[in-house]
Design an enzyme around this catalytic site. Structure first.
Site, PDB file in Angstrom:
ATOM      1  N   LYS A   1       0.824  -1.208   0.000  1.00 31.60           N
ATOM      2  CA  LYS A   1       0.000   0.000   0.000  1.00 31.60           C
ATOM      3  C   LYS A   1       0.860   1.262   0.000  1.00 31.60           C
ATOM      4  CE  LYS A   1      -4.142   1.442   2.581  1.00 31.60           C
ATOM      5  NZ  LYS A   1      -5.050   0.999   3.657  1.00 31.60           N
TER       6      LYS A   1
ATOM      7  N   SER B   1     -10.668  -1.542   5.710  1.00 32.13           N
ATOM      8  CA  SER B   1      -9.859  -1.194   4.547  1.00 32.13           C
ATOM      9  C   SER B   1      -9.138  -2.354   3.890  1.00 32.13           C
ATOM     10  CB  SER B   1      -8.837  -0.117   4.920  1.00 32.13           C
ATOM     11  OG  SER B   1      -9.476   1.105   5.187  1.00 32.13           O
TER      12      SER B   1
ATOM     13  N   SER C   1      -9.444   1.299   2.001  1.00 29.80           N
ATOM     14  CA  SER C   1      -8.444   2.048   1.281  1.00 29.80           C
ATOM     15  C   SER C   1      -7.352   1.185   0.658  1.00 29.80           C
ATOM     16  CB  SER C   1      -7.798   3.071   2.230  1.00 29.80           C
ATOM     17  OG  SER C   1      -7.230   2.423   3.353  1.00 29.80           O
TER      18      SER C   1
END
Length: 476
Positions: A81, A181, A157
């Site tokens: 990420k 997320s 996310s």
């Protein structure tokens, strides 16, 4: 090519490298070719680390040739990420302001995966600063596309990791989760994801300076892997669990607990809080419950989870209060439009006073106690990840109704993050051309029970990926 190496699960990839059936360089090159083929359409991988990945793979092959014992993830490519540090690469948070914020060292989970032989192949897209919404759209890299349907969000996310894993660009993704997320992209992309117990995996989220965040950020945010199979998720879990001097929160709890006596009780709640659930998601929960029941689990529908609405209110007030002082600066970084998701939360939930905040911290512990008692009676809880199928991109930032709808749909993710317990998201099939999934929630530090139940569901209902984002049809 039906025999392309990128199609293999991570466990098979690592086994093939360790047994000299393929070279690590061949494995990495297969994934780089897949990225070149599909990433222009999916836009999940942001910073490609191609040469560094090839160099790491060549070192792995030299070690194997020298007779060294390779790690359990030898040669396996993974994405990271954009908010998690990879040594020598920028940790951009998806914003122009941090384009050149090069990390001096790997974050603890990256270091643990690398020590096990896995190879970071690229960063993955996120919502700007992780705060612009649930949809994976960043100022720096644009929109990531759901490979099943470009008109639906891949979630966030950690949406870039979800898409990269679902389409075969990486065997594993490293995301993080403070309210869904990891688990929401897992459901929306048709893969599996693990949110561990708070304190299970070591982490260090101090990317922007030497100071640590406040209590909410310290406790709520947990790094977690995404994978195409539960076995791959289990392997990543075993590697990531443990302690690290950089994180005094991480505790030395064994990765596997004592077996439970008798059939494991599973509480089933398809509609947490009674706020509504889509028929396709209710059916997914029912299919998963049937798989567990047939495997010998003691599956029981229960009225509800403990203190849901109270927990959601406390979560909102605590996080807004902690965030309020930084909001003027963060709002400027998010820019016009990018600030809408958080701005609506700030408008609805005013920061608490010092006295109110102290009471909220007490309520937090009290709610965690209620959940511990609930999970003492029912070691596992089966419920939805998101109570709707994948929604359109940016719904949560469009207006108040859209934000409330998304917040409601992710409510079980939010409350389980709030109480710090582990959860595994696992696919359950396809409805109207879109993946469905459920989550298995467990007692603190009993990820092993969650993974075992998720494996039972996968054994019955199968896996859905890798897929080709051009058509959404199964590629396997």
């Amino acid at each position: 090519m039906q025999d392309a190496l990128w199609r293999l699960p991570a466990t098979a990839q690592a086994r093939a490298v360790r047994h000299a059936e393929v070279s690590a360089v061949e494995l990495v090159d297969s994934h780089l070719e897949r990225i070149a083929e599909v990433n222009p359409r999916a836009n999940a991988v942001t910073q490609l680390l191609a040469e560094r990945a090839r160099e790491a793979a060549a070192r792995t092959d030299r070690r194997r040739a020298a007779g060294e014992v390779l790690g359990p993830l030898a040669g396996v490519p993974f994405t990271v990420k954009e908010s998690t540090a990879v040594e020598g690469a920028a940790t951009t948070f998806g914003t122009e302001r941090f384009r050149h914020l090069v990390a001096p060292a790997d974050a603890p989970p990256v270091a643990r995966l690398r020590a096990a032989g896995a190879i970071p192949i690229g960063h993955s897209n996120i919502p700007t600063l992780i705060l612009a919404g649930m949809h994976t759209r960043s100022e720096l890299y644009g929109d990531t596309v759901n490979p099943w349907d470009p008109a639906r969000t891949p979630g966030g996310s950690s949406g870039g990791d979800g898409v990269a894993v679902a389409t075969g660009m990486a065997a594993l993704g490293l995301g993080n989760d403070s309210g869904g997320s990891v688990r929401i992209p897992a459901q929306f992309c048709g893969v599996a994801g693990l949110k561990p117990t708070s304190g299970r995996f070591p982490a260090d989220h101090r990317v922007l300076g030497p100071d640590d965040p406040g209590p909410a950020s310290q406790i709520l945010v947990t790094d977690g892997p995404l994978a195409r199979t539960v076995a791959d998720l289990r392997l990543a879990y075993e590697v990531l669990a443990g302690t690290d001097p950089r994180d005094p929160r991480a505790v030395p709890v064994p990765a596997y607990g004592e077996p439970l006596v008798g059939p494991v009780k599973v509480a089933v709640v398809a509609d947490p809080g009674g706020h509504g659930v889509h028929p396709a998601i209710r059916a997914a929960v029912e299919r998963a419950a049937g798989a567990l029941r047939d495997a010998g689990y003691d599956v029981r529908e229960v009225p509800d989870v403990p203190r849901l609405d109270e927990a959601l209110d406390a979560y909102g007030r605590i996080t807004v209060t902690e965030f309020a002082a930084a909001w003027p600066v963060v709002r400027g970084l998010l820019g016009e439009g990018g600030d809408r998701y958080i701005a609506m939360a700030m408008e609805r939930t005013p920061p608490a006073s010092a006295d109110e905040f102290m009471k909220l911290m007490g309520a937090w512990l009290n709610i965690r106690r209620s959940w511990a008692e609930f999970l003492d009676a029912y070691p596992l809880l089966l419920g939805p990840v998101f109570t709707e199928p994948p929604v359109e991109p940016g719904l949560e930032s469009r207006d108040r109704a859209g934000r409330d709808r998304v917040a409601s749909a992710m409510r079980l993710c939010t409350v389980t993050s709030f109480v710090g317990v582990p959860a595994v998201a696992v696919p359950t099939g396809v409805a109207d051309g879109l993946p469905t999934g459920v989550q298995i929630v467990g007692r603190a530090f009993r990820e092993d029970l969650c993974l075992a139940a998720a494996q039972v569901i996968e054994n019955r209902l199968g896996t859905l990926t890798p897929i080709d984002p051009r058509t959404g049809a199964g590629a396997g």
